[in-house]
Design a protein around this motif. Structure first.
Motif, PDB file in Angstrom:
ATOM      1  N   LEU A   1      39.792  -1.904  54.047  1.00  0.00           N
ATOM      2  CA  LEU A   1      40.058  -1.765  52.624  1.00  0.00           C
ATOM      3  C   LEU A   1      39.244  -0.611  52.045  1.00  0.00           C
ATOM      4  N   ARG A   2      38.056  -0.418  52.585  1.00  0.00           N
ATOM      5  CA  ARG A   2      37.223   0.692  52.121  1.00  0.00           C
ATOM      6  C   ARG A   2      37.918   2.029  52.351  1.00  0.00           C
ATOM      7  N   TRP A   3      38.541   2.202  53.528  1.00  0.00           N
ATOM      8  CA  TRP A   3      39.232   3.467  53.791  1.00  0.00           C
ATOM      9  C   TRP A   3      40.436   3.628  52.870  1.00  0.00           C
ATOM     10  N   LEU A   4      41.208   2.550  52.707  1.00  0.00           N
ATOM     11  CA  LEU A   4      42.391   2.636  51.851  1.00  0.00           C
ATOM     12  C   LEU A   4      42.018   3.028  50.427  1.00  0.00           C
ATOM     13  N   ASN A   5      40.871   2.538  49.971  1.00  0.00           N
ATOM     14  CA  ASN A   5      40.437   2.857  48.601  1.00  0.00           C
ATOM     15  C   ASN A   5      39.776   4.226  48.495  1.00  0.00           C
TER      16      ASN A   5
ATOM     17  N   ALA B   1      47.195   6.334  51.499  1.00  0.00           N
ATOM     18  CA  ALA B   1      46.980   4.935  51.863  1.00  0.00           C
ATOM     19  C   ALA B   1      48.306   4.258  52.193  1.00  0.00           C
ATOM     20  N   SER B   2      49.332   4.547  51.392  1.00  0.00           N
ATOM     21  CA  SER B   2      50.648   3.965  51.629  1.00  0.00           C
ATOM     22  C   SER B   2      51.222   4.422  52.966  1.00  0.00           C
ATOM     23  N   ALA B   3      51.067   5.709  53.274  1.00  0.00           N
ATOM     24  CA  ALA B   3      51.565   6.236  54.550  1.00  0.00           C
ATOM     25  C   ALA B   3      50.867   5.570  55.732  1.00  0.00           C
ATOM     26  N   LYS B   4      49.561   5.374  55.606  1.00  0.00           N
ATOM     27  CA  LYS B   4      48.810   4.723  56.677  1.00  0.00           C
ATOM     28  C   LYS B   4      49.271   3.274  56.868  1.00  0.00           C
ATOM     29  N   LEU B   5      49.501   2.554  55.785  1.00  0.00           N
ATOM     30  CA  LEU B   5      49.978   1.174  55.906  1.00  0.00           C
ATOM     31  C   LEU B   5      51.363   1.127  56.536  1.00  0.00           C
ATOM     32  N   HIS B   6      52.243   2.050  56.126  1.00  0.00           N
ATOM     33  CA  HIS B   6      53.569   2.125  56.761  1.00  0.00           C
ATOM     34  C   HIS B   6      53.424   2.324  58.271  1.00  0.00           C
ATOM     35  N   GLU B   7      52.550   3.246  58.659  1.00  0.00           N
ATOM     36  CA  GLU B   7      52.351   3.553  60.080  1.00  0.00           C
ATOM     37  C   GLU B   7      51.830   2.326  60.842  1.00  0.00           C
ATOM     38  N   ILE B   8      50.846   1.636  60.267  1.00  0.00           N
ATOM     39  CA  ILE B   8      50.250   0.489  60.953  1.00  0.00           C
ATOM     40  C   ILE B   8      51.247  -0.658  61.047  1.00  0.00           C
ATOM     41  N   VAL B   9      51.944  -0.961  59.965  1.00  0.00           N
ATOM     42  CA  VAL B   9      52.912  -2.057  59.982  1.00  0.00           C
ATOM     43  C   VAL B   9      54.022  -1.765  60.980  1.00  0.00           C
TER      44      VAL B   9
END
Length: 343
Positions: free
Chosen positions: A36-40, A47-55
């Motif tokens: 969460l620290r990195w996303l913030n 942050a959205s692109a990273k979450l898309h990639e991980i999911v």
């Protein structure tokens, strides 16, 4: 038909490979996360692109893991899915990402495919929210977060097409928190129907043993953990212990699942044999009880494996070992199967 399962991650069998080579192979089957620290710390778009990639990676990894399990002999087709598929799904700071219509549509489609894939192959699935899911806490904010975390699992279960009927999917928690079973009972009406259909309560080593779980048997099934029971009560639960029938009854006709682990292999260096029962009094002369909480890499104590096998006429067994699928394969080969098992 009995089932033997493993939890969450794949381990490759070729130990001749380097650690880097093994990690490269296993990467495709195992989930990733972020903080969460990195996303913030980055722009919202990043942050959205990273979450898309991980999911995307995590759901593809689960597809490949289910495919792997589907190729195993039928008795080995049981799998605990990871809780980490959708990072921070239940966290208020990330909720908007998962509520976006395009993300919701993608999740519904891909989880539905995972559920269909498992059903077609006869793979029994489960989940196990982690230690921070404390439904029996005396702190309201902890209860709120715990309910949200369990409902996160219920959302994944629902999207896979499960949770519509009692125990078509197992989602397991420990009784935890100062209020214990009565705290869980108080929270029960707050859980969704999907959550109530799937939840099970497992005994643990320290405070809430089998008897505490049986206090909730009118609400949900009891998952017997024979290692936790041994540590908590300092004796093995007998195959004909009267509580076994009460545990079976709590499943209301569904074939129960139990959990099985062993303490670490280093006990052999202290003189404990793989062919003899592990005597609790002798162990506590050499190690602390806390040392017995950790999981072994494989199911090394053959006597205990035979003891566990004595429950297979009534229970499926989820093995909890660091070597994951390899531990399940060993247990099956050495104690249940005739001939080789494909890897």
């Amino acid at each position: 038909m009995y089932r033997i399962g493993f939890a969450c991650q794949y381990r490759h069998p070729d130990e001749r490979l380097s650690v880097k080579e093994l990690e490269s192979i296993e990467w495709a089957f195992n989930p990733r996360s972020t903080t969460l620290r990195w996303l913030n710390s980055v722009a919202r778009e990043q942050a959205s692109a990273k979450l898309h990639e991980i999911v995307d990676h995590n759901l593809e990894a689960q597809r490949q893991l289910i495919d792997y399990v589907a190729m195993l002999p039928e008795p080995l087709r049981m799998l605990r899915l990871s809780s980490d598929l959708l990072p921070f799904y239940s966290h208020s700071e990330v909720a908007d990402f998962y509520r976006a219509p395009d993300v919701q549509a993608s999740l519904e489609r891909r989880f539905a495919a995972l559920g269909a894939q498992a059903r077609a192959a006869g793979v029994r699935l489960s989940m196990h929210p982690g230690q921070y899911c404390v439904l029996g806490s005396d702190r309201p904010e902890v209860v709120d977060n715990s309910v949200a975390e369990f409902e996160y699992h219920a959302d994944m279960i629902r999207m896979m097409g499960f949770g519509g009927t009692f125990q078509d999917f197992k989602c397991n928690v420990h009784i935890a928190g100062r209020l214990g079973a009565q705290g869980v009972r108080h929270v029960w009406p707050r859980l969704s129907e999907t959550a109530r259909n799937c939840i099970t309560f497992e005994n643990e080593e320290k405070t809430y043993g089998i008897d505490a779980c049986l206090e909730l048997a009118d609400l949900a099934p009891v998952v017997l953990d024979i290692h936790h029971s041994w540590v908590h009560e300092e004796r093995r639960i007998a195959h004909d212990d009267p509580r076994i029938e009460r545990i079976l009854d709590s499943w209301r006709g569904v074939r129960p699942t139990m959990h099985y682990s062993q303490p670490p292999e280093h006990l052999m260096e202290l003189g404990f044999s793989a062919d003899e029962p592990l005597d609790m009094a002798a162990l506590l002369n050499k190690v602390s009880k806390r040392d017995l909480y950790a999981h072994s890499r494989r199911m090394w104590n053959r006597w205990t494996n035979e003891y566990a096998r004595g429950f297979l006429d009534r229970f499926d067994i989820m093995l909890e070992a660091k070597d994951k699928n390899l531990a399940a394969l060993d247990f099956y080969r050495n104690h249940l199967a005739c001939g080789a098992v494909p890897l």
